[in-house]
Motif scaffolding. Structure first.
Motif, PDB file in Angstrom:
ATOM      1  N   TYR A 144      44.082  31.064  38.763  1.00  0.00           N
ATOM      2  CA  TYR A 144      43.861  31.776  37.505  1.00  0.00           C
ATOM      3  C   TYR A 144      42.444  31.480  37.070  1.00  0.00           C
ATOM      4  O   TYR A 144      41.657  30.872  37.805  1.00  0.00           O
ATOM      5  CB  TYR A 144      44.871  31.330  36.432  1.00  0.00           C
ATOM      6  CG  TYR A 144      45.113  29.848  36.373  1.00  0.00           C
ATOM      7  CD1 TYR A 144      44.226  28.991  35.732  1.00  0.00           C
ATOM      8  CD2 TYR A 144      46.244  29.282  36.973  1.00  0.00           C
ATOM      9  CE1 TYR A 144      44.439  27.640  35.688  1.00  0.00           C
ATOM     10  CE2 TYR A 144      46.473  27.930  36.937  1.00  0.00           C
ATOM     11  CZ  TYR A 144      45.572  27.099  36.293  1.00  0.00           C
ATOM     12  OH  TYR A 144      45.784  25.751  36.258  1.00  0.00           O
ATOM     13  N   ASN A 148      39.900  34.168  39.323  1.00  0.00           N
ATOM     14  CA  ASN A 148      40.979  33.408  39.973  1.00  0.00           C
ATOM     15  C   ASN A 148      40.421  32.279  40.838  1.00  0.00           C
ATOM     16  O   ASN A 148      40.889  32.047  41.966  1.00  0.00           O
ATOM     17  CB  ASN A 148      41.864  34.335  40.809  1.00  0.00           C
ATOM     18  CG  ASN A 148      42.710  35.259  39.948  1.00  0.00           C
ATOM     19  OD1 ASN A 148      43.114  34.907  38.839  1.00  0.00           O
ATOM     20  ND2 ASN A 148      42.972  36.459  40.439  1.00  0.00           N
ATOM     21  N   SER A 151      42.690  26.396  39.610  1.00  0.00           N
ATOM     22  CA  SER A 151      44.115  26.084  39.763  1.00  0.00           C
ATOM     23  C   SER A 151      44.297  24.595  39.481  1.00  0.00           C
ATOM     24  O   SER A 151      43.364  23.805  39.610  1.00  0.00           O
ATOM     25  CB  SER A 151      44.622  26.433  41.172  1.00  0.00           C
ATOM     26  OG  SER A 151      43.944  25.660  42.156  1.00  0.00           O
ATOM     27  N   SER A 263      38.494  40.171  43.483  1.00  0.00           N
ATOM     28  CA  SER A 263      38.159  39.256  42.390  1.00  0.00           C
ATOM     29  C   SER A 263      37.194  39.909  41.403  1.00  0.00           C
ATOM     30  O   SER A 263      37.318  39.733  40.183  1.00  0.00           O
ATOM     31  CB  SER A 263      37.557  37.963  42.947  1.00  0.00           C
ATOM     32  OG  SER A 263      38.482  37.286  43.775  1.00  0.00           O
ATOM     33  N   HIS A 266      39.147  42.169  39.127  1.00  0.00           N
ATOM     34  CA  HIS A 266      39.854  41.403  38.095  1.00  0.00           C
ATOM     35  C   HIS A 266      38.897  40.955  36.989  1.00  0.00           C
ATOM     36  O   HIS A 266      39.262  40.939  35.805  1.00  0.00           O
ATOM     37  CB  HIS A 266      40.548  40.197  38.717  1.00  0.00           C
ATOM     38  CG  HIS A 266      41.699  40.561  39.591  1.00  0.00           C
ATOM     39  ND1 HIS A 266      42.245  39.683  40.520  1.00  0.00           N
ATOM     40  CD2 HIS A 266      42.419  41.713  39.708  1.00  0.00           C
ATOM     41  CE1 HIS A 266      43.236  40.268  41.153  1.00  0.00           C
ATOM     42  NE2 HIS A 266      43.366  41.505  40.681  1.00  0.00           N
ATOM     43  N   SER A 309      46.142  39.085  35.541  1.00  0.00           N
ATOM     44  CA  SER A 309      45.158  39.723  36.422  1.00  0.00           C
ATOM     45  C   SER A 309      45.540  41.191  36.533  1.00  0.00           C
ATOM     46  O   SER A 309      46.540  41.535  37.166  1.00  0.00           O
ATOM     47  CB  SER A 309      45.147  39.070  37.806  1.00  0.00           C
ATOM     48  OG  SER A 309      44.728  37.721  37.715  1.00  0.00           O
TER      49      SER A 309
END
Length: 605
Positions: A144, A148, A151, A263, A266, A309
């Protein structure tokens, strides 16, 4: 070394750099510039910039120093006159060293080091202890944060978890499950009563919709100038950073991000989501910050609150719209559409406007504990990343956002059905109120008529009492004579009622039966009092004339018989005072005086 405050500006031929170095020795400074590199040194200050365009040393360069303000002003000639240097206000990216465009790994094995001589190689120990291989399965952690790339953060921050985000245990929750739980939480939180209250009582909403944040005026100026010159590079900057914002940018540590296509998608969609929440916060508080500002931004952004996301712009708009209708104080769809149009304006203004908004969000989160965690996860990286984004990328994102449509039916909360049902209920209530008002008016009218009749009855009774007293005074004269007509009426008032058939009638009889016995007619006549007096006087006179003649009894009996066959409402009894005015004597039902006269004449005979 200290990085000084600096500012860059340009004209068609020169790039101007202003550097603030208070308490520095003007005699001890050094300037170096070539191509895209610029370096400045004045103890204890050091500044190194990577410029967005090339400069050249050709004898036109100038430098000056203001001792009172402690500012160096340096003018550097452009290598290509008229070239526009983009991103001069992106200070963090300017402070970065020239990046390498090579895709080689940062650490690699050199060929020379691989050719080791056998003489220098140590002997391998074949008797070393061996450990059986066991396959280990590390705990799967779902990423996240910005791109992302994070973590395991919330495993170390369990205490602050509930105050920052809504999802529990995000490290062990995949993206699809986060989305499913978010939709379920929004559906449970939606309150139709709160929504309908804001829908019908929208005075405060209309006031908020009239507020104009800073980007509206900037967008109008930019549109007007672009329409006149049709040259984007000639436009002056419409977004100006304050000194505090410049200091924020200087404190950021420049870094590069290795992002794949998914990515990057997102990141762009998350940027829209965060800007939508920020635009709502600015509008509902009319530009002022309060203790709820941090909560509003992170609660309305699923990117920040649920670590969402997104995969499309439409999903971003639907998520933001649902959260506006479920969580904050003002829950109106017009606020959703207005935040949508505000975000389009910000993106149209370019990355300077986007950066200004992100810096404001960063400041709000920094002053709110524990929302500062979201700065580490998202906002700081966004502030650094946006300075390196190409303007055409933001322009394409703005165009795509502008083409996306959003309606109430997309929310999945049955808003249109709810509004239609509420309007029907409102119309029914209005109809009931209108019917109640009509019935109330009718009741008031009937009450007023009743009161009028009561007043007239009381007036007539008072007049009757007055006439009685007048009659008593006038009836008792000096010679003791009594008016014949008044005597007859007085006897008629006290004597029993006897019809021609010899039947006895009570004085309290309220109605007279019709000859056929099927209906009853009230004896009280609705005719005016004046006519009643005349009729009664005529009947008395005719009765007196008939009483003087014996044969008049048959005529009177015939008249009474005809009246029994064709009954008419009987008038009230009246008396005449000395002035000859008619007054009520009795309001109860009365028989025909002719019947009474017939009976009295028979008794006399």
């Amino acid at each position: 070394m200290i990085t000084p405050a600096f500012e860059l500006s340009q004209d068609p031929d020169f790039l101007t750099v202003k550097i603030r170095v208070p308490y520095a020795k003007a005699s001890e400074f050094d300037i170096y510039f070539e191509g895209e590199d610029f370096k400045f040194y004045a103890k204890p200050y050091f500044l190194r910039l990577t410029l967005p365009g090339r400069i050249v040393e050709d004898g036109r360069e100038k430098a000056s120093y203001n001792t009172d303000e402690g500012i160096f002003t340096i003018q550097l000639p452009k290598e290509v006159p008229g070239q526009y240097f983009e991103g001069l206000d992106m200070l963090t990216s300017l402070l970065a060293p020239k990046k390498s465009r090579s895709a080689k790994p940062l650490v690699e094995e050199m060929a020379a080091s691989a050719e080791l001589s056998d003489e220098n190689e140590e002997e391998f120990d074949w008797e070393m202890e061996q450990i059986p291989y066991e396959e280990s399965t590390p705990a799967l952690q779902h990423p996240y944060g910005f791109g992302n790339l994070r973590s395991g953060v919330f495993q170390r921050l369990q205490d602050e978890l509930s105050d920052v985000i809504d999802i529990k245990d995000p490290d062990q929750t995949p993206a699809e499950e986060r989305r499913r739980k978010r939709l379920a939480a929004e559906g449970a939180k939606f309150e139709p009563d709160h929504y309908l209250a804001d829908f019908f009582e929208d005075e405060a909403i209309k006031h908020l919709l009239k507020y104009k944040p800073w980007w509206i005026d900037a967008h109008k100026k930019m549109t007007a100038l672009q329409g006149e010159s049709h040259q984007e590079h000639d436009n002056p900057p419409f977004v100006v950073f304050s000194e505090e914002e410049r200091e924020q940018m200087r404190k950021f540590t420049n870094k590069s991000y290795l992002l794949d296509k998914r990515s990057r998608q997102h990141i762009y969609l998350g940027l829209i989501d965060i800007l939508l929440a920020y635009c709502y916060e600015i509008r509902v508080n009319e530009g002022d910050k309060n203790v709820e500002s941090s909560w509003n931004i992170r609660k309305l952004s699923a990117t920040l609150c649920w670590l969402e996301s997104f995969s499309s712009i439409h999903d971003v708009l639907v998520s933001f719209g649902r959260r506006v209708l479920c969580y904050p104080l003002y829950r109106h769809f017009e606020l959703v559409t207005r935040a949508f149009s505000d975000t389009v304006m910000i993106l149209h203004l370019g990355k300077a406007a986007v950066l200004k908004c992100l810096l404001d969000i960063h400041k709000i989160f920094m002053e709110s504990d524990p929302a500062y965690i979201l700065n580490d996860l998202f906002i700081t990286d966004y502030c650094i990343w946006i300075q390196k984004v190409k303007s055409k990328k933001l322009a394409a994102l703005c165009e795509s956002l502008q083409k996306t449509t959003l309606s109430k039916s997309h929310m999945g909360l049955e808003l249109e059905e709810l509004e239609a049902a509420a309007v029907l209920v409102q119309e029914e209530e209005k109809a009931l109120k209108a019917a109640g008002t009509v019935s109330k008016q009718q009741l008031l009218c009937s009450e007023s008529e009743t009161s009028d009749s009561e007043e007239s009855s009381s007036t007539s009774s008072s007049e009757t009492e007055g006439s009685d007293s007048d009659e008593q005074e006038s009836s008792t004269s000096e010679d003791g004579e009594i008016n014949s007509s008044q005597g007859v009426l007085q006897e008629e008032r006290t004597a029993p009622l006897i019809d021609c058939n010899g039947l006895r009638q009570g004085a309290d009889t309220s109605a007279m039966e019709v000859s056929d016995g099927k209906s009853k007619v009230p004896l009280q006549s609705p005719t005016p009092p004046g006519k009643l007096v005349e009729e009664l006087e005529m009947q008395i006179r005719s009765a007196m004339r008939l009483s003087e003649q014996p044969e008049g009894l048959a005529t009177a009996g015939c008249i009474s018989q005809e009246q029994e066959e064709n009954p008419v409402p009987e008038p009230d009894r009246f008396s005449e005072d000395a002035a000859g005015k008619g007054n009520f004597l009795e309001v109860s039902p009365k028989p025909n005086p002719l019947l009474f006269l017939c009976s009295t004449n028979e008794d006399e005979d």
